[in-house]
Design an enzyme around this catalytic site. Structure first.
Site, PDB file in Angstrom:
ATOM      1  N   GLU A  99       0.826  -1.214   0.000  1.00 13.67           N
ATOM      2  CA  GLU A  99       0.000   0.000   0.000  1.00 13.67           C
ATOM      3  C   GLU A  99       0.860   1.265   0.000  1.00 13.67           C
ATOM      4  OE1 GLU A  99      -2.967  -0.645  -0.586  1.00 13.67           O
ATOM      5  OE2 GLU A  99      -3.621  -2.435   0.505  1.00 13.67           O
ATOM      6  N   ALA A 100       1.958   1.222  -0.749  1.00 12.32           N
ATOM      7  CA  ALA A 100       2.893   2.350  -0.756  1.00 12.32           C
ATOM      8  C   ALA A 100       2.296   3.612  -1.368  1.00 12.32           C
ATOM      9  CB  ALA A 100       4.165   1.955  -1.515  1.00 12.32           C
TER      10      ALA A 100
END
Ligand SMILES: [Zn+2]
Length: 219
Positions: A99-100
């Protein structure tokens, strides 16, 4: 693309660490691949940390729709990722950053610092664009800085059968194009849900038949 590794002197036998970004729409298997990647590296005796932000589980975990999961470090906005790694008791060889797209731009810079200054491999996973098909700032920075960018396409299809590329936000059964960039939701039935569409139908705003219920996601 310039191969900087050929220009900068490195100790014999050493290789430069890498920053890789794997992106794709929801349901394309990003978290599954993140967990698999962590497993593969750990099995080779490498030490890594698993990071996430806003996982679908709602907690500091990386979970995938097909049922895999493990505890992870939640990346709050004020978390210094360089300090996180360098203050660790043991040498850290790699980071798995799920989930960068939700990290801050500053944290993406910190990831690049970890690669270049500390020799840490960084494998980042996330969405490229939001529900309006506009790039997340952190994803944009990853596109700009990463050594390698890979689009994941694990057979997530639009209702028309074309490859699903973009996430639509659906509120009360209708596709919306305005609102906060980050509203946490899943592809299952919910007041706010997301549906993966092809570019054509994202741009046309067409959710397909029976869009009130299932999104055709891997259940
Ligand atoms: Zn379509």
């Amino acid at each position: 693309m310039t191969d900087l590794s050929a220009l900068s002197p490195a100790p014999a036998g050493a290789r430069d660490a890498v920053l890789k970004f794997y992106f794709g729409p929801m349901d394309c298997g990003k978290s599954t691949l993140a967990l698999q990647m962590n497993y593969n590296h750990a099995r080779q005796g490498r030490r890594g940390l698993v990071l996430t932000k806003h996982d679908r589980s709602g907690g500091p975990r990386v979970t995938s729709r097909i049922g895999l999961g493990r505890d992870a470090i939640e990346v709050e906005d004020d978390l210094d990722l360089v300090a996180l790694v360098t203050s660790h008791d043991e040498r850290i060889d790699y980071l798995i950053c799920d989930e960068a797209c939700f990290y801050t731009v500053g944290q993406i810079e910190q990831l690049a610092d970890l690669v270049d200054e500390h020799g840490v491999d960084v494998y980042a996973f996330g969405l490229a664009s939001d529900f309006r098909s506009v790039m997340f700032p952190a994803a944009q920075r990853l596109f700009e800085l990463a050594d390698e960018v890979c689009r994941l396409q694990v057979e997530v299809l639009c209702w028309c059968g074309r490859p699903g590329l973009l996430n639509a936000r659906v509120v009360g059964g209708k596709m919306v194009r305005t609102g906060e960039q980050v509203v946490i939701g899943d592809t299952a039935d919910a007041p706010v849900r997301y549906q993966v569409l092809c570019r054509r139908h994202h741009r046309a705003g067409q959710l397909g038949e029976g869009s009130g219920s299932e999104s055709g996601s891997a259940a």
